[in-house]
Design a protein around this motif. Structure first.
Motif, mmCIF file in Angstrom:
data_model
loop_
_atom_site.group_PDB
_atom_site.id
_atom_site.type_symbol
_atom_site.label_atom_id
_atom_site.label_comp_id
_atom_site.label_asym_id
_atom_site.label_seq_id
_atom_site.Cartn_x
_atom_site.Cartn_y
_atom_site.Cartn_z
ATOM 1 N N MET A 14 5.255 6.055 -12.192
ATOM 2 C CA MET A 14 5.923 6.926 -11.220
ATOM 3 C C MET A 14 5.384 6.683 -9.820
ATOM 4 N N ASP A 58 10.163 0.792 -10.241
ATOM 5 C CA ASP A 58 9.901 2.035 -10.971
ATOM 6 C C ASP A 58 11.114 2.954 -10.812
ATOM 7 N N ASP A 59 11.567 3.545 -11.913
ATOM 8 C CA ASP A 59 12.759 4.392 -11.840
ATOM 9 C C ASP A 59 12.425 5.875 -11.736
ATOM 10 N N GLN A 60 11.151 6.196 -11.505
ATOM 11 C CA GLN A 60 10.754 7.588 -11.302
ATOM 12 C C GLN A 60 10.097 7.737 -9.929
ATOM 13 N N TYR A 108 12.125 15.387 -7.501
ATOM 14 C CA TYR A 108 11.938 14.327 -8.490
ATOM 15 C C TYR A 108 13.255 13.592 -8.712
ATOM 16 N N TYR A 109 13.201 12.262 -8.573
ATOM 17 C CA TYR A 109 14.367 11.417 -8.813
ATOM 18 C C TYR A 109 14.109 10.545 -10.037
ATOM 19 N N LYS A 110 15.131 10.423 -10.857
ATOM 20 C CA LYS A 110 15.044 9.572 -12.040
ATOM 21 C C LYS A 110 16.203 8.594 -12.027
ATOM 22 N N GLY A 111 15.901 7.305 -12.016
ATOM 23 C CA GLY A 111 16.937 6.276 -12.092
ATOM 24 C C GLY A 111 17.462 5.829 -10.751
ATOM 25 N N VAL A 119 6.037 16.604 -15.467
ATOM 26 C CA VAL A 119 6.744 16.529 -14.180
ATOM 27 C C VAL A 119 7.445 17.845 -13.884
ATOM 28 N N SER A 169 17.317 16.238 -18.300
ATOM 29 C CA SER A 169 16.707 14.949 -18.619
ATOM 30 C C SER A 169 15.200 15.047 -18.798
ATOM 31 N N LEU A 170 14.599 16.102 -18.277
ATOM 32 C CA LEU A 170 13.148 16.257 -18.363
ATOM 33 C C LEU A 170 12.697 17.265 -19.408
#
Length: 264
Positions: A1, A45-47, A58-61, A134, A203-204
């Motif tokens: 991350m 990194d996708d996080q 927080y961003y994912k992807g 997270v 998603s988390l």
């Protein structure tokens, strides 16, 4: 991350970013003129966690997707209703009163924790448990700094004690009859409310089913009741031994209660 900040962060924000990077085993990256997308691409990194003065995102992807951030959402509407003397089914059905101690075993964005915190007041206590690292950080930092514009709501947020823990483990560590209300709100299999804050939560969040052992520990710990929130068509109430409560026909959710009746 990757953990980063705004382009020109304050010293306080930089210190927070360093601390959160260490807590989450992330890599602190200075912006140096880069966009958030460029940081993610360069870092492979996708996080991405963005630490701002009064918020953590927080961003994912992809940064084109809506980030996860703390917001009281519909809980703020419920809080305002309670403050003007209206009723709330969560509070009525749980028998929650000023001065009570509550454990919210599945905090998520701490919406119901906030409603409980208003109801128990400064003389009571609300402990909210979140197992996902997270999500725990995002909500904890939000509860500390979010400004709703309503002093009573902000004070109630600050009073919530957010603990990173599996709820079964946490309940197992407590003495018998040590809190008034234990509350469960597991992640629904199908979303019934989507918003800019709640959508990315899925998603988390921990999607594991509530266990019979967790409910048994809750019954041992509670003095008033154990409460479960679920979708109306759910079979979880019967599986886990909860009595369904009557709620509005138009409501998509309902509650179940196991009364304990050990109040002193």
């Amino acid at each position: 991350m990757i953990v980063t900040t705004a382009v020109k962060p304050s010293e306080q924000t930089m210190a927070k970013a360093r601390a959160l990077a260490e807590e989450l085993s992330g890599r602190l990256q200075l912006r140096r003129g880069q966009t958030l997308s460029q940081l993610m691409t360069a870092g492979a990194d996708d996080q991405l966690l963005v630490v701002l003065d009064n918020e953590v995102r927080y961003y994912k992807g992809s940064t084109s997707e809506q980030p996860l951030y703390y917001h009281p959402s519909m809980a703020f509407v419920r809080v305002k209703r309670l403050l003007r003397g209206d009723r709330d089914p969560l509070i009525d059905l749980s028998g929650c009163e000023p001065g009570d101690s509550v454990i919210d075993c599945t905090a998520g964005l701490a919406a119901d924790s906030l409603v409980f915190s208003i109801a128990v007041g400064a003389e009571g206590s609300v402990t909210a448990l979140e197992s996902e690292p997270v999500l725990h950080v995002v909500v904890r930092e939000g509860l500390r700094s979010y400004d709703s514009g309503l002093a009573e709501a902000d004070e109630a947020m600050r009073r919530i004690k957010l603990v990173r823990s599996n709820h079964t483990d946490y309940l197992s560590s407590l003495p018998d009859n040590s809190v008034d209300i234990v509350y469960f709100d597991p992640m629904f299999e199908e979303a019934i409310e989507e918003s800019s804050a709640i959508g990315p939560l899925r998603s988390l969040a921990n999607h594991g089913k509530l266990s019979e052992s967790a409910v048994q520990e809750a019954v041992r710990v509670a003095r008033k009741c154990v409460m479960l929130k679920e979708q109306k068509g759910s079979n979880e109430f019967e599986r886990l031994g909860f009595t369904r409560c009557k709620t509005k026909k138009t409501s998509k959710i309902t509650y179940g209660v196991i009364p304990v009746d050990r109040a002193t």
